[in-house]
Write a protein that holds these residues in place. Structure first.
Motif, PDB file in Angstrom:
ATOM      1  N   LEU A  81       0.659  -1.087  -0.080  1.00 56.18           N
ATOM      2  CA  LEU A  81       0.047  -0.085  -0.219  1.00 56.18           C
ATOM      3  C   LEU A  81       1.203   0.939   0.272  1.00 56.18           C
ATOM      4  CD1 LEU A  81      -2.767  -1.054   2.704  1.00 56.18           C
ATOM      5  CD2 LEU A  81      -2.570  -1.244   0.261  1.00 56.18           C
ATOM      6  N   LEU A  82       0.845   2.557  -0.401  1.00 61.51           N
ATOM      7  CA  LEU A  82       0.865   3.757  -0.316  1.00 61.51           C
ATOM      8  C   LEU A  82      -0.124   4.294   0.586  1.00 61.51           C
ATOM      9  CD1 LEU A  82       3.414   5.084  -1.717  1.00 61.51           C
ATOM     10  CD2 LEU A  82       1.897   5.498  -3.207  1.00 61.51           C
ATOM     11  N   ILE A  83       0.483   5.318   1.333  1.00 64.40           N
ATOM     12  CA  ILE A  83      -0.930   5.614   1.829  1.00 64.40           C
ATOM     13  C   ILE A  83      -0.174   7.135   1.974  1.00 64.40           C
ATOM     14  CG2 ILE A  83      -1.796   5.984   3.892  1.00 64.40           C
ATOM     15  CD1 ILE A  83      -1.233   3.528   4.655  1.00 64.40           C
ATOM     16  N   LYS A  84      -0.847   8.065   1.555  1.00 63.70           N
ATOM     17  CA  LYS A  84      -0.433  10.012   1.521  1.00 63.70           C
ATOM     18  C   LYS A  84      -1.234  10.039   2.605  1.00 63.70           C
ATOM     19  CE  LYS A  84       0.316  10.074  -3.240  1.00 63.70           C
ATOM     20  NZ  LYS A  84       0.086  10.554  -4.348  1.00 63.70           N
ATOM     21  N   VAL A  85      -0.570  11.417   3.478  1.00 63.20           N
ATOM     22  CA  VAL A  85      -0.935  11.756   4.405  1.00 63.20           C
ATOM     23  C   VAL A  85      -0.765  13.093   4.644  1.00 63.20           C
ATOM     24  CG1 VAL A  85      -0.556   9.237   5.628  1.00 63.20           C
ATOM     25  CG2 VAL A  85       0.780  10.697   5.993  1.00 63.20           C
TER      26      VAL A  85
END
Length: 110
Positions: A81-85
């Motif tokens: 997963l790539l999670i942008k925060v």
């Protein structure tokens, strides 16, 4: 409703790369199990599985250095997963903004 099971066909944990939305800087890598991914989706904040403590943890719940989700993407194999925060404070437990601050010397290819 999203089918979370497709992300856990290869194992119980999936790596999650956390990236700061405004700068693109990679902040950390952590692991999620099905429950932590579900909590992340439900709350809009990151939840991970601690491999050392064998428990769920909500990033920033103790320190206040929360990660508010902007976007979540699965890779082409549904195993990362790539999670942008939006990161509040430091992402790293050392107090650094990113966990990636140790330079490794290498020979550059031509």
């Amino acid at each position: 409703m999203i089918d979370l099971d497709k992300y856990f066909k290869k194992g119980e944990l999936i790596p999650a790369v956390v990236q700061e939305d405004s700068t693109g800087e990679v902040l950390m890598l952590a692991y999620m199990n099905r429950e932590s991914l579900q909590k992340t989706i439900e709350t809009g904040y990151t939840w991970f599985w601690s491999r050392s403590r064998k428990e769920l943890w909500n990033k920033g719940a103790t320190s206040g250095h929360l990660q508010r989700i902007v976007d979540i993407k699965g890779d082409c194999d549904d195993d990362t997963l790539l999670i942008k925060v939006v990161q509040t404070g430091a992402a790293c437990h050392t107090g650094n903004h990113s966990c990636f601050f140790n330079n490794i010397e290498f020979n550059k290819a031509d």
